[in-house]
Design a protein around this motif. Structure first.
Motif, PDB file in Angstrom:
ATOM      1  N   LEU A   1       3.084  12.439  -4.854  1.00  0.00           N
ATOM      2  CA  LEU A   1       1.874  12.318  -4.064  1.00  0.00           C
ATOM      3  C   LEU A   1       0.687  12.672  -4.941  1.00  0.00           C
ATOM      4  N   GLY A   2      -0.455  12.131  -4.576  1.00  0.00           N
ATOM      5  CA  GLY A   2      -1.635  12.402  -5.388  1.00  0.00           C
ATOM      6  C   GLY A   2      -2.847  11.670  -4.871  1.00  0.00           C
ATOM      7  N   SER A   3      -3.839  11.657  -5.727  1.00  0.00           N
ATOM      8  CA  SER A   3      -5.109  11.024  -5.424  1.00  0.00           C
ATOM      9  C   SER A   3      -5.570  10.314  -6.682  1.00  0.00           C
ATOM     10  N   VAL A   4      -6.065   9.112  -6.527  1.00  0.00           N
ATOM     11  CA  VAL A   4      -6.560   8.368  -7.686  1.00  0.00           C
ATOM     12  C   VAL A   4      -7.897   8.951  -8.128  1.00  0.00           C
ATOM     13  N   ARG A   5      -8.276   8.677  -9.358  1.00  0.00           N
ATOM     14  CA  ARG A   5      -9.584   9.137  -9.837  1.00  0.00           C
ATOM     15  C   ARG A   5     -10.698   8.431  -9.077  1.00  0.00           C
ATOM     16  N   THR A   6     -11.801   9.109  -8.937  1.00  0.00           N
ATOM     17  CA  THR A   6     -12.945   8.551  -8.226  1.00  0.00           C
ATOM     18  C   THR A   6     -13.470   7.337  -8.960  1.00  0.00           C
ATOM     19  N   GLU A   7     -13.668   6.270  -8.239  1.00  0.00           N
ATOM     20  CA  GLU A   7     -14.242   5.042  -8.809  1.00  0.00           C
ATOM     21  C   GLU A   7     -15.649   5.366  -9.290  1.00  0.00           C
ATOM     22  N   ASP A   8     -15.995   4.956 -10.489  1.00  0.00           N
ATOM     23  CA  ASP A   8     -17.270   5.346 -11.094  1.00  0.00           C
ATOM     24  C   ASP A   8     -18.394   4.331 -10.906  1.00  0.00           C
ATOM     25  N   ASN A   9     -18.328   3.563  -9.832  1.00  0.00           N
ATOM     26  CA  ASN A   9     -19.373   2.587  -9.495  1.00  0.00           C
ATOM     27  C   ASN A   9     -19.475   1.416 -10.462  1.00  0.00           C
ATOM     28  N   ARG A  10     -18.442   1.127 -11.235  1.00  0.00           N
ATOM     29  CA  ARG A  10     -18.452  -0.056 -12.097  1.00  0.00           C
ATOM     30  C   ARG A  10     -18.574  -1.315 -11.257  1.00  0.00           C
ATOM     31  N   CYS A  11     -18.073  -1.235 -10.023  1.00  0.00           N
ATOM     32  CA  CYS A  11     -18.074  -2.432  -9.175  1.00  0.00           C
ATOM     33  C   CYS A  11     -19.308  -2.497  -8.284  1.00  0.00           C
ATOM     34  N   GLY A  12     -20.163  -1.481  -8.340  1.00  0.00           N
ATOM     35  CA  GLY A  12     -21.338  -1.459  -7.486  1.00  0.00           C
ATOM     36  C   GLY A  12     -21.025  -1.006  -6.070  1.00  0.00           C
ATOM     37  N   CYS A  13     -19.788  -0.536  -5.837  1.00  0.00           N
ATOM     38  CA  CYS A  13     -19.410  -0.070  -4.500  1.00  0.00           C
ATOM     39  C   CYS A  13     -19.642   1.439  -4.391  1.00  0.00           C
TER      40      CYS A  13
ATOM     41  N   GLN B   1     -19.069   5.264  -4.363  1.00  0.00           N
ATOM     42  CA  GLN B   1     -18.127   6.102  -5.095  1.00  0.00           C
ATOM     43  C   GLN B   1     -17.079   6.642  -4.120  1.00  0.00           C
ATOM     44  N   HIS B   2     -15.808   6.495  -4.472  1.00  0.00           N
ATOM     45  CA  HIS B   2     -14.742   6.882  -3.562  1.00  0.00           C
ATOM     46  C   HIS B   2     -13.427   7.049  -4.308  1.00  0.00           C
ATOM     47  N   ASN B   3     -12.428   7.591  -3.612  1.00  0.00           N
ATOM     48  CA  ASN B   3     -11.071   7.630  -4.144  1.00  0.00           C
ATOM     49  C   ASN B   3     -10.093   7.295  -3.034  1.00  0.00           C
ATOM     50  N   HIS B   4      -8.811   7.291  -3.352  1.00  0.00           N
ATOM     51  CA  HIS B   4      -7.745   6.991  -2.404  1.00  0.00           C
ATOM     52  C   HIS B   4      -6.606   7.969  -2.643  1.00  0.00           C
ATOM     53  N   ARG B   5      -5.826   8.240  -1.600  1.00  0.00           N
ATOM     54  CA  ARG B   5      -4.646   9.081  -1.722  1.00  0.00           C
ATOM     55  C   ARG B   5      -3.389   8.225  -1.630  1.00  0.00           C
ATOM     56  N   PHE B   6      -2.271   8.765  -2.150  1.00  0.00           N
ATOM     57  CA  PHE B   6      -0.994   8.061  -2.054  1.00  0.00           C
ATOM     58  C   PHE B   6       0.133   9.084  -1.921  1.00  0.00           C
ATOM     59  N   SER B   7       1.223   8.633  -1.321  1.00  0.00           N
ATOM     60  CA  SER B   7       2.415   9.452  -1.158  1.00  0.00           C
ATOM     61  C   SER B   7       3.605   8.508  -1.091  1.00  0.00           C
ATOM     62  N   THR B   8       4.669   8.815  -1.840  1.00  0.00           N
ATOM     63  CA  THR B   8       5.830   7.925  -1.868  1.00  0.00           C
ATOM     64  C   THR B   8       7.050   8.694  -2.346  1.00  0.00           C
ATOM     65  N   VAL B   9       8.171   8.043  -2.352  1.00  0.00           N
ATOM     66  CA  VAL B   9       9.404   8.542  -2.957  1.00  0.00           C
ATOM     67  C   VAL B   9       9.794   7.521  -4.019  1.00  0.00           C
ATOM     68  N   THR B  10      10.132   8.001  -5.211  1.00  0.00           N
ATOM     69  CA  THR B  10      10.488   7.090  -6.302  1.00  0.00           C
ATOM     70  C   THR B  10      11.805   6.385  -6.013  1.00  0.00           C
ATOM     71  N   GLY B  11      12.098   5.400  -6.813  1.00  0.00           N
ATOM     72  CA  GLY B  11      13.419   4.790  -6.802  1.00  0.00           C
ATOM     73  C   GLY B  11      14.398   5.708  -7.523  1.00  0.00           C
ATOM     74  N   GLU B  12      15.655   5.320  -7.523  1.00  0.00           N
ATOM     75  CA  GLU B  12      16.685   6.096  -8.204  1.00  0.00           C
ATOM     76  C   GLU B  12      16.498   6.050  -9.719  1.00  0.00           C
ATOM     77  N   ALA B  13      17.191   6.936 -10.410  1.00  0.00           N
ATOM     78  CA  ALA B  13      17.116   7.006 -11.868  1.00  0.00           C
ATOM     79  C   ALA B  13      17.591   5.702 -12.491  1.00  0.00           C
ATOM     80  N   GLU B  14      16.856   5.221 -13.487  1.00  0.00           N
ATOM     81  CA  GLU B  14      17.209   4.012 -14.236  1.00  0.00           C
ATOM     82  C   GLU B  14      17.042   4.315 -15.715  1.00  0.00           C
ATOM     83  N   TYR B  15      17.794   3.619 -16.526  1.00  0.00           N
ATOM     84  CA  TYR B  15      17.665   3.757 -17.969  1.00  0.00           C
ATOM     85  C   TYR B  15      16.982   2.526 -18.525  1.00  0.00           C
TER      86      TYR B  15
END
Length: 135
Positions: free
Chosen positions: A35-47, A49-63
């Protein structure tokens, strides 16, 4: 379907449903919460300033070739801000030992571009099986 080698050494096919897992005797190796939060958008797009959060469970171990140890597939959608969200699909880095036979994984990447911008993020998984027996 892609065949992967799990940490238990058995071969497993990505994409099989739960019923197929039971019939073939597949077992889950281990996964991690992330889980975490993305870095704040630095207005490169003219929108705004904001961020987003996320939460998930990874897939199983892979090599994967060229990675020491194992990795986990990570896939998520962020939460929505002013009518848009971002998707991500990628892999963690290899395991980082945290003692007592436990480990975490780091991931540093960026989301897909939506609404003329993307977001960078840095996160670490939570420890797998945190209260289980020591390994």
């Amino acid at each position: 379907m892609e065949t992967i080698l799990t940490t238990g050494g058995e071969r497993r096919h990505c994409g099989c449903d739960e019923h197929e897992h039971c019939e073939r005797g597949c077992r889950q190796t281990h996964v991690h919460e992330l889980l975490g939060s993305v870095r704040t958008e630095d207005n490169r797009c003219g929108c705004t300033q904001h961020n987003h959060r996320f939460s998930t469970v990874t897939g199983e171990a892979e090599y994967k070739h060229g990675v020491k140890g194992h990795v986990h597939k990570v896939k998520f959608n962020t939460d929505t801000y002013e009518g848009h969200h971002h998707e991500f699909c990628g892999y963690t880095d290899g395991p980082v030992d945290v003692g007592c036979g436990r480990h975490v994984h780091f991931i540093k990447d960026e989301t897909e571009k939506t609404n003329q911008h993307d977001h960078e993020f840095i996160a670490a998984t939570l420890i797998e099986n945190p209260i289980g027996d020591e390994k």
